[in-house]
Design a protein around this motif. Structure first.
Motif, PDB file in Angstrom:
ATOM      1  N   GLU A   1      -8.385  11.601  -5.572  1.00 13.99           N
ATOM      2  CA  GLU A   1      -7.990  12.900  -5.021  1.00 13.99           C
ATOM      3  C   GLU A   1      -6.829  12.754  -4.057  1.00 13.99           C
ATOM      4  O   GLU A   1      -6.997  12.468  -2.878  1.00 13.99           O
ATOM      5  N   MET A   2      -5.625  12.947  -4.590  1.00 13.50           N
ATOM      6  CA  MET A   2      -4.414  12.925  -3.775  1.00 13.50           C
ATOM      7  C   MET A   2      -3.630  14.200  -4.045  1.00 13.50           C
ATOM      8  O   MET A   2      -3.688  14.757  -5.156  1.00 13.50           O
ATOM      9  N   PRO A   3      -2.888  14.692  -3.064  1.00 13.55           N
ATOM     10  CA  PRO A   3      -2.129  15.933  -3.259  1.00 13.55           C
ATOM     11  C   PRO A   3      -0.987  15.770  -4.264  1.00 13.55           C
ATOM     12  O   PRO A   3      -0.437  14.692  -4.423  1.00 13.55           O
ATOM     13  N   ILE A   4      -0.691  16.855  -4.935  1.00 13.18           N
ATOM     14  CA  ILE A   4       0.406  16.978  -5.921  1.00 13.18           C
ATOM     15  C   ILE A   4       0.132  16.140  -7.179  1.00 13.18           C
ATOM     16  O   ILE A   4      -0.011  16.680  -8.269  1.00 13.18           O
TER      17      ILE A   4
ATOM     18  N   GLU B   1       0.853  -1.189   0.000  1.00 16.85           N
ATOM     19  CA  GLU B   1       0.000   0.000   0.000  1.00 16.85           C
ATOM     20  C   GLU B   1       0.884   1.233   0.000  1.00 16.85           C
ATOM     21  O   GLU B   1       1.981   1.228   0.568  1.00 16.85           O
ATOM     22  N   PHE B   2       0.406   2.288  -0.658  1.00 17.86           N
ATOM     23  CA  PHE B   2       1.203   3.504  -0.826  1.00 17.86           C
ATOM     24  C   PHE B   2       0.356   4.726  -0.512  1.00 17.86           C
ATOM     25  O   PHE B   2      -0.839   4.760  -0.793  1.00 17.86           O
ATOM     26  N   SER B   3       1.008   5.739   0.052  1.00 16.44           N
ATOM     27  CA  SER B   3       0.306   6.951   0.438  1.00 16.44           C
ATOM     28  C   SER B   3       0.364   8.037  -0.624  1.00 16.44           C
ATOM     29  O   SER B   3      -0.289   9.075  -0.495  1.00 16.44           O
ATOM     30  N   ASN B   4       1.162   7.828  -1.673  1.00  8.65           N
ATOM     31  CA  ASN B   4       1.241   8.829  -2.742  1.00  8.65           C
ATOM     32  C   ASN B   4       1.592   8.166  -4.070  1.00  8.65           C
ATOM     33  O   ASN B   4       2.068   7.019  -4.103  1.00  8.65           O
ATOM     34  N   ALA B   5       1.380   8.903  -5.142  1.00 12.73           N
ATOM     35  CA  ALA B   5       1.543   8.357  -6.485  1.00 12.73           C
ATOM     36  C   ALA B   5       3.000   8.104  -6.846  1.00 12.73           C
ATOM     37  O   ALA B   5       3.297   7.196  -7.629  1.00 12.73           O
ATOM     38  N   ILE B   6       3.906   8.880  -6.300  1.00  8.67           N
ATOM     39  CA  ILE B   6       5.326   8.711  -6.630  1.00  8.67           C
ATOM     40  C   ILE B   6       5.830   7.357  -6.143  1.00  8.67           C
ATOM     41  O   ILE B   6       6.475   6.601  -6.879  1.00  8.67           O
ATOM     42  N   GLU B   7       5.526   7.020  -4.894  1.00 10.88           N
ATOM     43  CA  GLU B   7       5.917   5.719  -4.355  1.00 10.88           C
ATOM     44  C   GLU B   7       5.199   4.591  -5.083  1.00 10.88           C
ATOM     45  O   GLU B   7       5.780   3.533  -5.335  1.00 10.88           O
ATOM     46  N   ALA B   8       3.931   4.839  -5.413  1.00 15.47           N
ATOM     47  CA  ALA B   8       3.139   3.819  -6.101  1.00 15.47           C
ATOM     48  C   ALA B   8       3.718   3.489  -7.467  1.00 15.47           C
ATOM     49  O   ALA B   8       3.784   2.317  -7.866  1.00 15.47           O
ATOM     50  N   LYS B   9       4.165   4.499  -8.190  1.00 11.94           N
ATOM     51  CA  LYS B   9       4.724   4.267  -9.518  1.00 11.94           C
ATOM     52  C   LYS B   9       5.950   3.369  -9.445  1.00 11.94           C
ATOM     53  O   LYS B   9       6.121   2.460 -10.258  1.00 11.94           O
ATOM     54  N   SER B  10       6.788   3.597  -8.455  1.00 13.92           N
ATOM     55  CA  SER B  10       7.972   2.757  -8.262  1.00 13.92           C
ATOM     56  C   SER B  10       7.561   1.340  -7.893  1.00 13.92           C
ATOM     57  O   SER B  10       8.143   0.359  -8.377  1.00 13.92           O
ATOM     58  N   GLY B  11       6.542   1.210  -7.030  1.00 18.08           N
ATOM     59  CA  GLY B  11       6.073  -0.110  -6.627  1.00 18.08           C
ATOM     60  C   GLY B  11       5.486  -0.898  -7.774  1.00 18.08           C
ATOM     61  O   GLY B  11       5.688  -2.115  -7.881  1.00 18.08           O
ATOM     62  N   ILE B  12       4.773  -0.220  -8.657  1.00 15.76           N
ATOM     63  CA  ILE B  12       4.186  -0.883  -9.830  1.00 15.76           C
ATOM     64  C   ILE B  12       5.289  -1.353 -10.776  1.00 15.76           C
ATOM     65  O   ILE B  12       5.216  -2.436 -11.356  1.00 15.76           O
ATOM     66  N   LYS B  13       6.326  -0.546 -10.890  1.00 16.81           N
ATOM     67  CA  LYS B  13       7.435  -0.882 -11.783  1.00 16.81           C
ATOM     68  C   LYS B  13       8.208  -2.101 -11.287  1.00 16.81           C
ATOM     69  O   LYS B  13       8.660  -2.930 -12.080  1.00 16.81           O
TER      70      LYS B  13
END
Length: 230
Positions: free
Chosen positions: A57-60, A33-45
């Motif tokens: 609706e997430m910040p940034i 689980e991830f709290s932001n899209a930047i970490e999520a993108k790395s996790g998906i990769k």
């Protein structure tokens, strides 16, 4: 069968709620689980992911921004408190969307849809027949249904496919043994055709995907019989 999934949501309370649903579902396996899209993108990769539970609706970087940044995104179930996002979701080939607060019955319905889509995609891939050929010193995978016809070129054969031509070192007789007899037929000493690509024929020619190739006189009856059984 379990879909490997992640949760992307900036709200820790919402992540806990969705994680509880995921962990209690027999067709889901939590990866991260991830709290932001930047970490999520790395996790998906770095992981083999089948499904994302994604907050819009997430910040940034919003959920939609994350999807636009992915080259080949897995299935996505959007989580939102705003029904206006439902229409926009169709532009991103979203599997489904869930409104906050998420009910168990609605969650189960979304997962059922994701599982059905996964099975449909993988069933199509499994049923796709293919062969490997060697061309320019490299092995290439060729989907049989993509082949329009095969043409003899001396010591070589040319595969005319939807993706272009492939020339390989082989005799027609040898290559013919690699093809399923119910889908391909040698209609001339120099031509093998994909029966499903034939548009019309007469006593002299066969039209395959808009191109005319010669038909041997003694192959007309065999061709007619083969097309009847396709």
């Amino acid at each position: 069968m379990k879909l490997r999934c992640i949760i992307v949501d900036d709200s820790s309370m919402q992540r806990i709620a969705v994680a509880r649903l995921v962990n209690n579902h027999p067709n889901l396996a939590m990866v991260a689980e991830f709290s932001n899209a930047i970490e999520a993108k790395s996790g998906i990769k770095n992981n083999d992911i089948d499904l994302i539970f994604l907050d819009v609706e997430m910040p940034i970087i919003s959920g939609f921004d994350l999807l636009e940044s992915l080259d080949n995104p897995p299935q996505v179930i959007l989580i939102t408190g705003n029904p206006d996002y439902a229409l926009k979701a169709f532009d991103y080939d979203i599997t489904d969307y869930l409104y906050k607060p998420i009910s168990l019955s609605r969650f189960d319905a979304s997962v059922k849809r994701a599982v059905a889509k996964y099975e449909q995609i993988h069933k199509s891939n499994e049923e796709e027949e293919y062969i490997f050929v060697k061309s320019n010193l490299k092995k290439r995978k060729v989907v049989l249904n993509d082949i329009k016809w095969i043409e003899a070129l001396g010591d070589y054969v040319k595969l005319v496919t939807n993706e272009g031509n492939i020339v390989i070192l082989s005799t027609m007789k040898s290559f013919e043994t690699q093809l399923p007899g119910d889908k391909f037929l040698r209609i001339h000493k120099s031509y093998i055709v994909n029966l499903e690509k034939i548009e019309k024929f007469n006593s002299k020619i066969v039209q395959v995907a808009g191109t005319q190739v010669p038909l041997s006189r003694n192959k007309k009856t065999e061709l007619a019989d083969a097309l009847y059984n396709v």
